[in-house]
Design a protein around this motif. Structure first.
Motif, PDB file in Angstrom:
ATOM      1  N   THR A 254      14.799   8.305  31.084  1.00 23.82           N
ATOM      2  CA  THR A 254      14.706   8.991  32.370  1.00 23.82           C
ATOM      3  C   THR A 254      13.803   8.224  33.328  1.00 23.82           C
ATOM      4  O   THR A 254      14.142   8.029  34.496  1.00 23.82           O
ATOM      5  CB  THR A 254      14.174  10.428  32.160  1.00 23.82           C
TER       6      THR A 254
ATOM      7  N   GLU B 226      14.930   6.500  36.858  1.00 22.87           N
ATOM      8  CA  GLU B 226      14.255   6.826  38.107  1.00 22.87           C
ATOM      9  C   GLU B 226      13.651   5.587  38.765  1.00 22.87           C
ATOM     10  O   GLU B 226      13.675   5.443  39.985  1.00 22.87           O
ATOM     11  CB  GLU B 226      13.184   7.883  37.860  1.00 22.87           C
TER      12      GLU B 226
ATOM     13  N   ALA C 160      17.538  11.449  38.280  1.00 26.37           N
ATOM     14  CA  ALA C 160      18.252  11.349  37.004  1.00 26.37           C
ATOM     15  C   ALA C 160      19.004  12.647  36.727  1.00 26.37           C
ATOM     16  O   ALA C 160      20.133  12.627  36.224  1.00 26.37           O
ATOM     17  CB  ALA C 160      17.274  11.031  35.882  1.00 26.37           C
TER      18      ALA C 160
END
Length: 151
Positions: free
Chosen positions: A17, A21, A128
């Protein structure tokens, strides 16, 4: 054993994640720089078009005046095509040999510092979670209508 596996899986998910990002943020910053450069180029070109327009307008008015005042003398109208060609040549010379690139970069930096609203994405930076939601919606659409082409 199972607890370690679960912790590792959570760690990998969190790292993925963060990675996504960071990639999104990096792409947004690249996009902002490209858009700022394009706006700066357009502004620089506008100065040239404005100059050309004003000189052409002045030439047209002067030509109209001189045509009626001195219509029996030799006309300089044959030199009229030199005006736009001169501007094109001057623009290209400034781009190739002048400091036009520097002026465009300075203007782009100005846009990035003081005019951030010009660079904003319509719905903000994707996250995300929004990407995953879009992917899930696309998968659901495929399940509901398998024969439709993807959008």
């Amino acid at each position: 054993m199972e607890e370690n596996f679960k912790r590792n899986q959570d760690f990998i998910t969190e790292m993925n994640t963060i990675k996504i990002e960071r990639q999104l943020q990096m792409r947004k910053q690249f996009r902002d720089r490209i858009i700022a450069l394009e706006i700066a180029k357009a502004r620089e070109l506008f100065f040239w078009y404005g100059s050309f327009y004003l000189i052409s307008l002045a030439g047209a008015l002067a030509g109209y005046y001189y045509y009626y005042r001195y219509r029996y003398k030799r006309k300089l109208i044959t030199l009229a095509p030199l005006v736009p060609l001169s501007f094109i040549m001057a623009y290209q010379a400034d781009l190739a040999y002048g400091n036009k690139i520097h002026r465009i970069l300075v203007e782009a930096e100005h846009i990035m510092q003081f005019e951030q609203e010009l660079l904003a994405l319509p719905l903000g930076i994707p996250t995300a979670a929004s990407i995953d939601l879009g992917r899930l919606q696309k998968d659901e659409q495929k399940k509901l209508h398998p024969l439709l082409p993807p959008v």
